[in-house]
Design a protein around this motif. Structure first.
Motif, short mmCIF file in Angstrom:
data_model
loop_
_atom_site.label_atom_id
_atom_site.label_comp_id
_atom_site.label_asym_id
_atom_site.label_seq_id
_atom_site.Cartn_x
_atom_site.Cartn_y
_atom_site.Cartn_z
N SER A 254 7.24 4.31 0.21
CA SER A 254 6.03 4.07 1.00
C SER A 254 6.36 4.04 2.49
CB SER A 254 5.38 2.75 0.58
OG SER A 254 6.29 1.68 0.72
N ILE A 255 5.29 4.11 3.28
CA ILE A 255 5.46 4.16 4.72
C ILE A 255 4.33 3.38 5.37
CG2 ILE A 255 4.19 6.36 4.92
CD1 ILE A 255 6.28 7.14 7.11
N PHE B 189 15.51 10.64 -1.19
CA PHE B 189 14.10 10.85 -0.86
C PHE B 189 13.78 10.19 0.48
CE2 PHE B 189 12.13 11.34 -5.38
CZ PHE B 189 13.08 12.28 -5.69
N THR B 190 13.00 10.87 1.27
CA THR B 190 12.58 10.36 2.57
C THR B 190 11.09 10.59 2.76
OG1 THR B 190 14.74 10.91 3.52
CG2 THR B 190 12.94 10.48 5.07
N ILE B 191 10.43 9.56 3.24
CA ILE B 191 8.99 9.66 3.48
C ILE B 191 8.73 9.72 4.98
CG2 ILE B 191 6.78 8.45 3.24
CD1 ILE B 191 7.83 7.21 0.72
N SER B 192 7.76 10.55 5.34
CA SER B 192 7.35 10.64 6.74
C SER B 192 5.85 10.87 6.79
CB SER B 192 8.10 11.77 7.45
OG SER B 192 7.80 13.02 6.84
N ARG B 193 5.28 10.68 7.93
CA ARG B 193 3.84 10.91 8.09
C ARG B 193 3.57 11.43 9.49
NH1 ARG B 193 0.74 5.54 6.95
NH2 ARG B 193 -1.07 6.74 7.65
N TYR C 287 9.95 2.36 2.96
CA TYR C 287 10.68 1.71 1.88
C TYR C 287 10.89 2.72 0.78
CZ TYR C 287 12.04 -1.31 -1.91
OH TYR C 287 12.73 -1.88 -2.94
N THR C 288 12.13 2.80 0.31
CA THR C 288 12.43 3.63 -0.86
C THR C 288 13.24 2.79 -1.84
OG1 THR C 288 14.33 4.54 0.32
CG2 THR C 288 12.35 5.91 0.21
N PRO C 289 12.89 2.83 -3.11
CA PRO C 289 13.62 2.05 -4.10
C PRO C 289 15.03 2.61 -4.32
CG PRO C 289 12.02 3.44 -5.18
CD PRO C 289 11.80 3.59 -3.71
#
Length: 120
Positions: A49-50, A67-71, A58-60
């Protein structure tokens, strides 16, 4: 808010893939965003989540480091970059929006999902 995920496909183990989700409707920056996945016969799994600004993620442990989250709030999009993919990453990937905090994340709105298949 309406969410539309895309970018899934068939890749080989070790490859990278980026899935994206575009939001329409209410102000995108007003929502924390998250990604989940669900493999056949398994429960839905949270993969990250971001925060609203994008400054916190946050990544588990299950996907941390891969894995990487961005927006991009200007484009109303959230992305999940997946590297070093494994066969067990095969699942339908869903994006979600939350009126609450980025972690712990609880989805209030959900996209339709995009299939990611990793061949071993």
């Amino acid at each position: 808010v309406q969410l539309q995920a895309s970018g899934g496909g068939l890749v080989q183990a070790g490859d990278s893939l980026r899935v994206s989700c575009v939001a329409s409707g209410r102000t995108f920056s007003g929502y924390a965003m998250g990604w989940f996945r669900q493999a056949p016969g398994k429960e839905r799994e949270f993969v990250g989540s971001i925060s609203r600004s994008g400054g916190l993620t946050y990544t588990p442990d299950s996907v941390k480091g891969r894995f990487t989250i961005s927006r991009d709030n200007a484009k109303n999009t959230v992305a999940l970059q997946m590297n070093s993919l494994k066969h067990e990453d095969t699942a339908v990937y869903y994006c979600a929006a939350s009126r609450g905090t980025y972690y712990p994340f609880r989805g209030d709105y959900w996209g339709q999902g995009t299939q990611v298949t990793v061949s071993s």
